[in-house]
Design a protein around this motif. Structure first.
Motif, PDB file in Angstrom:
ATOM      1  N   GLN A 133       4.949  -2.895  12.729  1.00 20.28           N
ATOM      2  CA  GLN A 133       6.160  -2.403  12.077  1.00 20.28           C
ATOM      3  C   GLN A 133       6.800  -3.487  11.225  1.00 20.28           C
ATOM      4  OE1 GLN A 133       8.446  -0.225  15.282  1.00 20.28           O
ATOM      5  NE2 GLN A 133       6.396  -0.446  16.111  1.00 20.28           N
ATOM      6  N   LEU A 134       6.780  -4.720  11.755  1.00 17.04           N
ATOM      7  CA  LEU A 134       7.345  -5.824  10.975  1.00 17.04           C
ATOM      8  C   LEU A 134       6.529  -6.050   9.708  1.00 17.04           C
ATOM      9  CD1 LEU A 134       8.059  -8.346  13.873  1.00 17.04           C
ATOM     10  CD2 LEU A 134       9.606  -6.690  12.834  1.00 17.04           C
ATOM     11  N   LEU A 135       5.202  -5.968   9.875  1.00 17.36           N
ATOM     12  CA  LEU A 135       4.307  -6.134   8.730  1.00 17.36           C
ATOM     13  C   LEU A 135       4.597  -5.100   7.656  1.00 17.36           C
ATOM     14  CD1 LEU A 135       0.705  -6.705  10.085  1.00 17.36           C
ATOM     15  CD2 LEU A 135       1.700  -7.866   8.149  1.00 17.36           C
ATOM     16  N   ALA A 136       4.693  -3.843   8.087  1.00 13.59           N
ATOM     17  CA  ALA A 136       4.907  -2.753   7.142  1.00 13.59           C
ATOM     18  C   ALA A 136       6.257  -2.934   6.451  1.00 13.59           C
ATOM     19  CB  ALA A 136       4.847  -1.414   7.874  1.00 13.59           C
TER      20      ALA A 136
ATOM     21  N   LEU B 656       9.251  12.962   2.126  1.00 15.36           N
ATOM     22  CA  LEU B 656       7.939  12.526   2.602  1.00 15.36           C
ATOM     23  C   LEU B 656       6.879  13.570   2.265  1.00 15.36           C
ATOM     24  CD1 LEU B 656       6.075  10.623   4.101  1.00 15.36           C
ATOM     25  CD2 LEU B 656       6.811  11.650   6.244  1.00 15.36           C
ATOM     26  N   PHE B 657       7.256  14.815   2.426  1.00 12.08           N
ATOM     27  CA  PHE B 657       6.322  15.899   2.100  1.00 12.08           C
ATOM     28  C   PHE B 657       5.923  15.809   0.624  1.00 12.08           C
ATOM     29  CE2 PHE B 657       4.134  19.635   2.892  1.00 12.08           C
ATOM     30  CZ  PHE B 657       4.343  20.013   4.200  1.00 12.08           C
ATOM     31  N   ARG B 658       6.928  15.555  -0.196  1.00 14.48           N
ATOM     32  CA  ARG B 658       6.656  15.478  -1.628  1.00 14.48           C
ATOM     33  C   ARG B 658       5.715  14.293  -1.918  1.00 14.48           C
ATOM     34  NH1 ARG B 658       9.203  17.789  -6.198  1.00 14.48           N
ATOM     35  NH2 ARG B 658      10.538  18.960  -4.799  1.00 14.48           N
ATOM     36  N   PHE B 659       5.935  13.206  -1.206  1.00 18.24           N
ATOM     37  CA  PHE B 659       5.063  12.041  -1.373  1.00 18.24           C
ATOM     38  C   PHE B 659       3.613  12.415  -1.033  1.00 18.24           C
ATOM     39  CE2 PHE B 659       2.844   8.812   1.167  1.00 18.24           C
ATOM     40  CZ  PHE B 659       2.616   7.853   0.205  1.00 18.24           C
ATOM     41  N   LEU B 660       3.443  13.136   0.075  1.00 17.99           N
ATOM     42  CA  LEU B 660       2.089  13.538   0.471  1.00 17.99           C
ATOM     43  C   LEU B 660       1.461  14.413  -0.600  1.00 17.99           C
ATOM     44  CD1 LEU B 660       2.624  14.379   4.256  1.00 17.99           C
ATOM     45  CD2 LEU B 660       1.749  12.273   3.260  1.00 17.99           C
ATOM     46  N   MET B 661       2.254  15.366  -1.100  1.00 14.77           N
ATOM     47  CA  MET B 661       1.706  16.291  -2.088  1.00 14.77           C
ATOM     48  C   MET B 661       1.326  15.550  -3.365  1.00 14.77           C
ATOM     49  SD  MET B 661       1.446  18.872  -0.534  1.00 14.77           S
ATOM     50  CE  MET B 661       1.708  18.609   1.186  1.00 14.77           C
ATOM     51  N   ARG B 701      -9.009   0.482   2.923  1.00 12.87           N
ATOM     52  CA  ARG B 701      -7.812   0.636   3.736  1.00 12.87           C
ATOM     53  C   ARG B 701      -6.579   0.083   3.033  1.00 12.87           C
ATOM     54  NH1 ARG B 701      -4.758  -2.600   6.672  1.00 12.87           N
ATOM     55  NH2 ARG B 701      -6.166  -4.348   6.434  1.00 12.87           N
ATOM     56  N   LYS B 702      -6.761  -1.059   2.393  1.00  9.18           N
ATOM     57  CA  LYS B 702      -5.583  -1.750   1.883  1.00  9.18           C
ATOM     58  C   LYS B 702      -4.996  -1.070   0.659  1.00  9.18           C
ATOM     59  CE  LYS B 702      -7.433  -6.094   3.439  1.00  9.18           C
ATOM     60  NZ  LYS B 702      -8.845  -5.675   3.363  1.00  9.18           N
ATOM     61  N   SER B 703      -5.814  -0.438  -0.148  1.00 10.17           N
ATOM     62  CA  SER B 703      -5.239   0.157  -1.345  1.00 10.17           C
ATOM     63  C   SER B 703      -4.723   1.552  -1.018  1.00 10.17           C
ATOM     64  CB  SER B 703      -6.289   0.216  -2.451  1.00 10.17           C
ATOM     65  OG  SER B 703      -7.275   1.134  -2.104  1.00 10.17           O
ATOM     66  N   GLY B 704      -4.002   2.118  -1.946  1.00 10.44           N
ATOM     67  CA  GLY B 704      -3.426   3.445  -1.732  1.00 10.44           C
ATOM     68  C   GLY B 704      -1.939   3.327  -1.436  1.00 10.44           C
ATOM     69  N   PRO B 705      -1.218   4.431  -1.640  1.00 15.75           N
ATOM     70  CA  PRO B 705       0.243   4.402  -1.531  1.00 15.75           C
ATOM     71  C   PRO B 705       0.746   4.508  -0.091  1.00 15.75           C
ATOM     72  CG  PRO B 705      -0.477   6.569  -2.173  1.00 15.75           C
ATOM     73  CD  PRO B 705      -1.717   5.740  -2.043  1.00 15.75           C
ATOM     74  N   THR B 706       1.977   4.077   0.121  1.00 17.30           N
ATOM     75  CA  THR B 706       2.613   4.125   1.434  1.00 17.30           C
ATOM     76  C   THR B 706       4.040   4.633   1.284  1.00 17.30           C
ATOM     77  OG1 THR B 706       1.377   2.155   2.000  1.00 17.30           O
ATOM     78  CG2 THR B 706       3.157   2.750   3.494  1.00 17.30           C
ATOM     79  N   ALA B 707       4.478   5.480   2.197  1.00 15.41           N
ATOM     80  CA  ALA B 707       5.892   5.869   2.254  1.00 15.41           C
ATOM     81  C   ALA B 707       6.237   6.164   3.705  1.00 15.41           C
ATOM     82  CB  ALA B 707       6.155   7.086   1.384  1.00 15.41           C
ATOM     83  N   VAL B 708       7.415   5.761   4.128  1.00 14.24           N
ATOM     84  CA  VAL B 708       7.880   5.940   5.505  1.00 14.24           C
ATOM     85  C   VAL B 708       6.773   5.549   6.495  1.00 14.24           C
ATOM     86  CG1 VAL B 708       9.390   7.396   6.921  1.00 14.24           C
ATOM     87  CG2 VAL B 708       8.957   8.028   4.562  1.00 14.24           C
ATOM     88  N   ASP B 709       6.128   4.423   6.230  1.00  7.83           N
ATOM     89  CA  ASP B 709       5.051   3.911   7.081  1.00  7.83           C
ATOM     90  C   ASP B 709       3.833   4.834   7.181  1.00  7.83           C
ATOM     91  OD1 ASP B 709       6.585   1.721   7.518  1.00  7.83           O
ATOM     92  OD2 ASP B 709       7.341   2.364   9.478  1.00  7.83           O
ATOM     93  N   VAL B 710       3.756   5.819   6.305  1.00  6.99           N
ATOM     94  CA  VAL B 710       2.549   6.646   6.238  1.00  6.99           C
ATOM     95  C   VAL B 710       1.723   6.115   5.079  1.00  6.99           C
ATOM     96  CG1 VAL B 710       1.647   8.934   5.746  1.00  6.99           C
ATOM     97  CG2 VAL B 710       3.678   8.683   7.142  1.00  6.99           C
TER      98      VAL B 710
END
Lengths: 295, 846
Positions: A133-136, B656-661, B701-710
């Motif tokens: 969590q800290l990383l993220a 978040l839903f919009r981010f997924l879509m 794994r490392k590339s790609g988008p992230t939002a709300v830790d997803v």
């Protein structure tokens, strides 16, 4: 729930398995008595010791299962969950097996090594549960490569802007960019030590001096100090722009340094846990063999 | 008397093969002057293949088809193949004329007049068109456009040093060329408009950055075009006059690279009088069995005729010259058909069978026979037998021949023999092929509200269109009935056919609508009672992001999603909040007909989508039926109203839903999602992927988008309608019944799928070297150990095989499911489908 951490895997299935194991071990332990006091040499002691030894071998097997990518039963998460609960149980089992009889011998060495393995595991578990969590949060949705790419851009931008400023600023910034340090040895990575430097031009004939630039703050201060003393308006503007870039760079470097440190802490405990496991298995073999030889 | 019996236009694989055949026939007939001419607009043969990158491996798919040509062709590198062809041209003394671009063709069979761009005229009795699909590059359109240093393609940007180069154009190829050239030259890019609107986002960012960067040797002229180009006698070789918003300016330069796109060949083809069956971009002209177009004497072969593979084109070139000479030989694909039809209970000639089949299927009756033949070649023929004895005999016959052919190293497609009562496909299976019943019966079995529903289909009817058009899994079970003979056609063939045949398209569209109405409104109604109604209901298409209706609109229609996905959103406190996400097969907008007639939300297409619109009149007609499922409809609406209200008070969840879509989950069926709160970054997922897939990891794994830790890593989404499958020449991308989209060994490495994938999850790669055994790694340090990855240099064998497309196959062949998920020690990596998206979002919000 789509995601569950290792502790809650399958509703904490292995917690119950471990509790059951511990409970039956206690029953077995307290069934000792009569002629002999509780120790490793009673039949109950042998049973506890055998179960604990087999469990240790099985726990170590996780390292192999983890690398059986195509085959292997269950999921690695399931194995890890069981590894944690049963590993904790081993601590109790072994303690009951030896009945708290310690001495300066190979038997107690096994016990000590086992404790080292288990407690380093506890530390690892703590890291696994808290660090991601800290990383993220620290990366804020950006990948490490993205941060590096941005840093690279900022470096270029800083050099470009510095070239338009006075030679002293130019030298300071250019050397500051070139002598920025990230990472380093294990200690530097984990403790986020920063050996960055920058070069300050000497006045008149004096040679330039290399100054520490930890966290880039000295360089930021150096440039900031020149803004109110700028002779021309264009120079002040260039310095302002440069400062903005340097501060952004500073924050990127902090993010990266923290990212490296957090990743490091997530990994470093394995350098204790794994070698100590191997040592434990060796000690355990010696313990078992000597037990039988001197029977 | 015409100059030539045959004029072959275009020296690609088809044209070359035709010319070689004509030359050999001339030699056999001991004709002293050639009876044919091969006209090529460029100075070399096989322009399209010349344009491939250096050393590119050219594959010889399909493997089951034999080559019939006087010109050599087999799998090899670009240079090798071009070498064989050029060499064969000279060896045979083929009557080829280079730089003979054709501007117009007039006249009729026996006396065609071919006008060349250079002003010459040639007459010929017959014409073979083998000009491909690429078209000729658009020229500058000014004096000097044909000067030596004005070029329309760029093979190797590294070939030029310290030149002043003008790049004309604003598309991706212009940008890519300009960027590459500016590494060692001074480049000016000329854009006719004031922005780069046609470019891909990545290229756009790169070019804008390069233009604004003082350190880059690249500058841009906006709103500028070239007025004239002349040759200088001294100094820089070219003198250019440019029209800019500030008036004309002049500039001397070394070279002009114009990348203005290509003129599609269709207009030229139509100017000859050849008709295309529809306005669609990928329509193919109708041809006879002998490749003759509607203009007698004009034959079309190769990719322009709808055959994108080199081997097919070469076979056709050979065949068509034979046909013109009156030798009606059996086409090279004849044995393929023989094998496909071998297991049928008839003892007839292939051609006779084909004719009979076509007559039995109303929808295909009007298809020209060549198109039907192609359809059968690409399809699988399924024959259902009733009794064990006959079934066994048929199977034995097939197996005997198959094993004999396999012994010869061939792998033909044979009749698929099944028993009566066998399942053709099951409910919930993924499958996009389309089935046509030639004879006998097929039973479709479905379950509606706990009741079993059986429909029997007979000769000429078809099924499976729902999955074909929507991409969603099969909604029913299909069972072989008595004596059935069924043609199973793959999606790509079917789409090609639908694009060029209006009759087939409207027939399939219609039955799709009817079955969809039946499913939603009256599942127990006989299909025939809904047919008229179905014809009155229309289908509409929307691009990604387009609005279907706005909140507050008055309306009187509802929609069914036919393909793609729809986002419903509402204005809450001035913010656009997503309240619902719908996939194919779902209803939306019912409130307009079942409530107060006002749209309560705005509907937009999440990805490119097609919807069926049902107006009030048709709706009333449907719900007033005795067998209408009106209560169900009302319950659905009530539930939806609650869900939407709940979502609209949760703007964070909606975000978040919009981010997924936005990241493609709107069309995903199976996507890797990582919980950043659990991920420790061990990369065991990537290691597991590589270890289970010949050393090549298919996810990043490392590339790609992230939002709300997803985190959505770069990995295949297994789209409902896979973009990658759209344009695969050898049809190498398939979908398993369980939904996984994967690439087979038939891949020719053309890179179309890589280009078509909007999520950048396909790459072309050489095969990785084989991993050593555990002991030889452990004891002798050979290669890499388990889970270890090394950047590898492809070995000679891998290089000889060429690069192939690589993507995630969701471990379709791995026991226990996706290796990435199974190898994750913390449970952070999961593969989820659309059904779990809501749970994912809700889990995040706690």
């Amino acid at each position: 729930m789509i995601y569950r951490n290792v502790m809650r895997y399958a509703g904490g299935r292995y917690l119950w398995v471990a509790l059951l194991l511990v409970a039956s071990s206690f029953v077995l332990y307290f069934s000792q008595g009569g002629v002999q006091p509780p120790n490793g040499g009673t039949w109950q002691g042998y049973v506890l010791g055998t179960v604990a030894a087999l469990l240790i071998v099985w726990l170590a097997w996780l390292g192999i299962r983890k690398r059986r990518y195509a085959g292997g039963s269950g999921t690695v998460q399931g194995w890890t969950s069981a590894h944690i609960y049963l590993g904790t149980a081993v601590l109790l089992l072994a303690t009951l097996h030896c009945a708290l009889q310690f001495g300066w011998n190979v038997h107690t060495l096994s016990y000590v090594l086992m404790c080292g393995v288990i407690f380093s595991g506890f530390y690892g578990l703590y890291q696994y549960l808290t660090q991601p969590q800290l990383l993220a949060r620290n990366r804020a949705g950006e990948a490490r490569a993205g941060l590096f790419a941005e840093l690279y851009d900022m470096d270029g931008e800083a050099r470009r802007l510095a070239a338009r400023c006075s030679p002293a600023v130019g030298l300071a910034v250019k050397s500051g960019v070139e002598r920025t340090m990230l990472g380093g040895g294990m200690g530097a990575q984990l403790l986020q030590r920063d050996g960055s430097r920058f070069m300050q031009a000497g006045s008149g004939e004096a040679a330039a001096t290399l100054l520490p630039n930890a966290d880039q703050q000295p360089l930021v201060d150096f440039v900031a100090a020149r803004i109110p003393r700028a002779a021309k308006r264009s120079e002040a503007r260039n310095l302002q722009d440069l400062l903005a870039i340097l501060v952004r760079r500073q924050s990127l470097l902090r993010q990266l340094r923290r990212d490296i440190a957090l990743q490091g802490w997530l990994r470093v405990w394995l350098y204790v846990h794994v070698p100590m496991t191997i040592a434990l298995i060796v000690a355990l073999i010696v313990h078992i063999v000597t037990t039988f030889i001197y029977w | 008397m015409a100059d030539f019996q045959i004029a072959i236009i275009g020296a690609g694989p088809a044209g070359l093969s035709a010319a070689a055949r004509a030359q050999i026939l001339d030699q056999q007939n001991q004709v002293s002057t050639p009876s044919y001419v091969l006209l090529e607009g460029f100075e070399v043969v096989a322009k399209t293949i010349q344009r491939y990158q250096k050393g590119k491996k050219v594959m010889a798919e399909p493997g089951f088809l034999d080559l019939r040509s006087d010109v050599r062709f087999e799998e090899g590198r670009r240079e090798e193949i071009l070498g064989w062809w050029q060499g064969r041209c000279e060896e045979l003394g083929i009557n080829i004329r280079y730089q003979a671009e054709v501007s117009a063709i007039t006249g009729s069979k026996g006396a065609f007049d071919i006008a060349l761009v250079n002003g010459e005229n040639i007459s010929a009795e017959n014409i073979i068109l083998g000009i491909g699909l690429e078209g000729n590059p658009r020229m500058l359109g000014v004096d000097g456009e044909r000067l030596d240093r004005v070029q329309y393609n760029l093979e190797d940007p590294k070939a030029f040093h310290d030149e002043i180069i003008l790049v004309v154009g604003a598309g991706d190829s212009a940008i890519e060329n300009a960027l590459a050239l500016s590494e060692q030259n001074d480049v000016f890019i000329l854009n006719r408009r004031d922005e780069f609107s046609r470019a891909k986002e990545g290229n756009l960012n790169l070019i804008l950055k390069a233009i604004s960067d003082d350190g880059h040797r690249l500058n841009c002229f906006y709103s500028t075009s070239i007025k004239s180009v002349t040759q200088n006698s001294e100094g820089k070789p070219l003198h250019v006059v440019m029209k800019t918003p500030e008036g004309d300016i002049t500039m001397d330069c070394d070279r002009i690279v114009a990348r203005l796109g290509a003129i599609p060949p269709r207009r030229f083809v139509e100017s000859i009088g050849i008709q295309f069956p529809s306005e669609r971009r990928d329509a193919i002209p109708e041809l006879s069995r002998h490749y003759e177009s509607n203009v007698p004497g004009v034959y079309i072969v190769g990719s322009l005729a709808g055959y994108p593979l080199i081997k097919q084109a070469m076979n056709q070139g050979y065949d068509v010259v034979e046909f013109i000479n009156g030798n009606f030989i059996k086409p090279a694909d004849y044995p393929l058909l023989q094998h496909q039809l071998l297991g049928l209970p008839y003892d007839r000639e292939v051609d006779e069978l084909l004719e009979r089949f076509q007559a039995l299927i109303p929808m295909f009756r009007k298809l020209n026979s060549l198109a039907f033949r192609e359809l059968i070649i690409e399809s699988t023929i399924i024959a259902g037998y009733p009794s064990d004895q006959v079934l066994d005999d048929a199977r034995r016959k097939i197996n005997t021949l198959a094993s004999k052919l396999r012994a010869e190293g061939r792998n033909p497609r044979m009749t698929k023999v099944i028993a009566e009562g066998d399942v053709i496909y099951d409910r919930g299976e993924f499958g996009t092929s389309f089935f046509t019943i030639v004879d006998g019966e097929v039973v479709l079995e479905n379950e509606v509200e706990g009741q079993q529903l059986r429909t029997t289909l007979g000769r000429g009817e078809f099924f499976g269109e729902s999955s074909l058009l929507s991409g969603r899994p099969r909604g029913e079970k299909a069972i072989a009935g008595s004596n059935c003979i069924v043609v199973e056609t793959p999606r790509r063939t079917m789409l090609k056919l639908m694009n060029s045949n209006e009759e087939v398209r409207s027939g399939i569209d219609w039955i799709f609508v009817v079955r969809e109405l039946q499913r939603h409104f009256a599942p127990f109604a006989p299909l025939r009672e809904l047919r008229d109604l179905g014809a009155r209901v229309g289908t509409r298409q929307f691009d990604a992001g387009a609005t279907i209706y706005d909140e507050g609109d008055e309306a009187a229609s509802l929609f069914i999603v036919r393909s793609g996905a729809i986002t419903l959103s509402r204005q809450v406190d001035g913010q656009d909040v997503l309240v619902s996400q719908l996939r194919s097969g779902k209803l939306f907008g019912q409130m307009a007909l079942m409530g107060d007639g006002i749209r309560r939300e705005t509907a937009t297409a999440t990805v490119a989508a097609e919807v069926i619109e049902v107006e009030r009149a048709e709706f009333l007609e449907l719900v007033q039926r005795n067998d209408a499922r009106i209560r169900q409809l009302q319950e659905d609406v009530s539930r939806q109203v609650i869900d939407k209200a709940r979502m609209s008070v949760r703007p964070d969840a909606a975000g978040l839903f919009r981010f997924l879509m936005r990241n493609g989950l709107g069309e995903a069926t199976n996507v890797l999602v990582i919980d950043e709160r659990l991920c420790v970054g061990c990369d065991n997922c990537e290691k597991a992927c590589a270890e289970t897939h010949e050393g090549l990891c298919r996810l990043d794994r490392k590339s790609g988008p992230t939002a709300v830790d997803v985190h959505i890593p770069s990995a295949c989404r297994h789209c409902e309608q896979p973009h990658c499958m759209k344009d695969c020449p050898p049809n190498a991308i398939l979908r398993a019944a369980s939904g996984e989209v994967f690439i087979t060994d038939a891949c020719i490495g053309c890179g179309n799928c890589e280009k078509n994938c909007p999520y950048d999850v396909i790459r072309l790669s050489y095969a990785a070297p084989k991993k050593p055994g555990l002991l030889s790694w452990l004891l002798f340090g050979r290669g890499s150990g388990p889970g270890e990855r090394q950047g590898f240099e492809p070995d000679a064998e891998a290089k000889a095989r060429g690069k192939k497309a690589v993507k995630c196959d969701a471990c379709v062949n791995v026991k226990g499911g996706p290796a990435c998920v199974r190898a994750c020690p913390t449970g952070a990596a999961k593969r989820i489908g659309p059904a779990e998206f809501v749970a994912l979002v809700e889990g995040r919000m706690q």
